[in-house]
Design a protein around this motif. Structure first.
Motif, PDB file in Angstrom:
ATOM      1  N   LEU A 128       0.806  -1.216   0.000  1.00  0.00           N
ATOM      2  CA  LEU A 128       0.000   0.000   0.000  1.00  0.00           C
ATOM      3  C   LEU A 128       0.841   1.269   0.000  1.00  0.00           C
ATOM      4  CD1 LEU A 128      -2.834  -0.955   2.529  1.00  0.00           C
ATOM      5  CD2 LEU A 128      -2.877  -1.077   0.031  1.00  0.00           C
ATOM      6  N   ASP A 129       1.998   1.232   0.637  1.00  0.00           N
ATOM      7  CA  ASP A 129       2.818   2.440   0.758  1.00  0.00           C
ATOM      8  C   ASP A 129       3.849   2.590  -0.356  1.00  0.00           C
ATOM      9  OD1 ASP A 129       1.523   3.231   3.129  1.00  0.00           O
ATOM     10  OD2 ASP A 129       2.815   1.912   4.325  1.00  0.00           O
ATOM     11  N   THR A 141       1.377   6.741  -4.242  1.00  0.00           N
ATOM     12  CA  THR A 141       1.371   5.447  -3.561  1.00  0.00           C
ATOM     13  C   THR A 141       0.147   4.650  -4.010  1.00  0.00           C
ATOM     14  OG1 THR A 141       0.066   6.199  -1.652  1.00  0.00           O
ATOM     15  CG2 THR A 141       2.473   6.448  -1.532  1.00  0.00           C
ATOM     16  N   LEU A 143      -1.830   3.184  -2.100  1.00  0.00           N
ATOM     17  CA  LEU A 143      -2.903   3.573  -1.185  1.00  0.00           C
ATOM     18  C   LEU A 143      -3.688   4.765  -1.735  1.00  0.00           C
ATOM     19  CD1 LEU A 143      -4.221   3.167   1.631  1.00  0.00           C
ATOM     20  CD2 LEU A 143      -2.575   4.839   2.502  1.00  0.00           C
ATOM     21  N   GLU A 144      -2.981   5.762  -2.241  1.00  0.00           N
ATOM     22  CA  GLU A 144      -3.633   6.950  -2.795  1.00  0.00           C
ATOM     23  C   GLU A 144      -4.499   6.589  -3.995  1.00  0.00           C
ATOM     24  OE1 GLU A 144      -0.804  10.764  -2.293  1.00  0.00           O
ATOM     25  OE2 GLU A 144       0.196   9.071  -3.258  1.00  0.00           O
ATOM     26  N   HIS A 147      -7.960   4.911  -3.526  1.00  0.00           N
ATOM     27  CA  HIS A 147      -9.049   5.789  -3.111  1.00  0.00           C
ATOM     28  C   HIS A 147      -9.419   6.853  -4.146  1.00  0.00           C
ATOM     29  CE1 HIS A 147      -9.215   3.973   0.814  1.00  0.00           C
ATOM     30  NE2 HIS A 147      -7.933   4.214   1.033  1.00  0.00           N
ATOM     31  N   GLU A 169      -4.354  -6.992   0.909  1.00  0.00           N
ATOM     32  CA  GLU A 169      -4.260  -5.621   1.413  1.00  0.00           C
ATOM     33  C   GLU A 169      -5.107  -4.662   0.584  1.00  0.00           C
ATOM     34  OE1 GLU A 169       0.134  -5.225   3.545  1.00  0.00           O
ATOM     35  OE2 GLU A 169      -0.270  -4.192   1.661  1.00  0.00           O
ATOM     36  N   VAL A 170      -5.041  -4.822  -0.733  1.00  0.00           N
ATOM     37  CA  VAL A 170      -5.778  -3.931  -1.629  1.00  0.00           C
ATOM     38  C   VAL A 170      -7.283  -4.063  -1.425  1.00  0.00           C
ATOM     39  CG1 VAL A 170      -6.349  -3.490  -4.048  1.00  0.00           C
ATOM     40  CG2 VAL A 170      -3.966  -3.772  -3.358  1.00  0.00           C
ATOM     41  N   GLU A 173      -8.401  -2.478   1.839  1.00  0.00           N
ATOM     42  CA  GLU A 173      -8.408  -1.016   1.765  1.00  0.00           C
ATOM     43  C   GLU A 173      -9.568  -0.521   0.915  1.00  0.00           C
ATOM     44  OE1 GLU A 173      -7.147   2.573   3.057  1.00  0.00           O
ATOM     45  OE2 GLU A 173      -6.276   0.636   3.641  1.00  0.00           O
ATOM     46  N   ARG A 174      -9.843  -1.200  -0.169  1.00  0.00           N
ATOM     47  CA  ARG A 174     -10.948  -0.811  -1.039  1.00  0.00           C
ATOM     48  C   ARG A 174     -12.277  -0.864  -0.300  1.00  0.00           C
ATOM     49  NH1 ARG A 174     -13.899   2.004  -4.481  1.00  0.00           N
ATOM     50  NH2 ARG A 174     -15.525   0.752  -5.480  1.00  0.00           N
TER      51      ARG A 174
END
Length: 227
Positions: A128-129, A141, A143-144, A147, A169-170, A173-174
């Motif tokens: 993510l980072d 990133t 992560l950015e 979103h 992880e993806v 986060e989603r």
């Protein structure tokens, strides 16, 4: 190398994987195990068999094609590749040398396990980072981008040959961006725009079922709706 994360990331490419591309993406590790679902035809019979690859000889432009050599397994044991015609099998149970695997450069291969150690660096699996190193979101990133442009991430996971990521992880986060719609919430689009979920359920429940099946941005909590 986190083997499990790498396997999941590679298999997210779906029907595009060949034995050749898998070989490169796992850092040319040998042997490895894979199974093929031609044209995506997943079945118990296809799941019962796999190949164990011991040698890969890439060819063609960029090494995209070539041959792979290994042994055939059915139900976890060495077997004749053609059960009803052992004599003409591409790989026989008694073979002691790896045999040429049919359709090695075709798609639809799924990686099962990496048995050997890589001899080159395996493909990068983005966390993510990590900052993207290509494409229109280069420098951001992961992560950015999850979103701000989920459609691009979804495309890259399945289609881009340069992008592999930690799928678990993806997805986690989603899920933070997915709205849970309650009966009192109003639809903001479509033919019932402005009506509450409860009102639409009373008029056209099939429409809500269709939305639930096809939307990636929200989930309708059907359990709270009154008939």
């Amino acid at each position: 190398m986190d083997k499990l994360k790498l396997i999941k990331a590679i298999n997210a490419k779906g029907l595009s994987n060949s034995l050749i591309s898998i070989y490169y993406n796992i850092g040319r590790a040998l042997p490895f195990r894979a199974q093929r679902f031609p044209d995506g035809r997943v079945s118990k019979w296809y799941r019962s068999q796999f190949v164990e690859v011991y040698s890969v000889k890439p060819s063609g432009k960029g090494g995209r094609y070539g041959d792979a050599y290994g042994f055939y397994y059915r139900n976890g044991e060495r077997a004749d590749a053609w059960e009803n015609d052992p004599e003409h099998s591409w790989c026989k149970k008694v073979d002691t040398e790896p045999q040429s695997v049919p359709c090695a450069a075709c798609g639809s291969w799924v990686l099962l396990d990496i048995l050997g150690e890589p001899t080159t660096e395996a493909t990068k699996v983005y966390g993510l980072d990590d900052k993207l190193e290509f494409g229109k979101h280069k420098g951001k990133t992961l992560l950015e981008v999850i979103h701000c442009d989920w459609k691009w991430v979804r495309w890259a996971i399945s289609e881009s040959e340069h992008f592999f990521c930690d799928i678990d992880e993806v997805v986690k986060e989603r899920e933070k961006d997915i709205r849970i719609l309650k009966p009192e919430d109003h639809l903001e689009f479509g033919k019932y725009k402005g009506k509450t979920i409860q009102e639409v359920y009373s008029i056209d429940p099939n429409y809500l079922m269709w939305l639930n099946k096809n939307s990636e941005d929200f989930v309708i909590d059907l359990s709270e709706l009154n008939s």
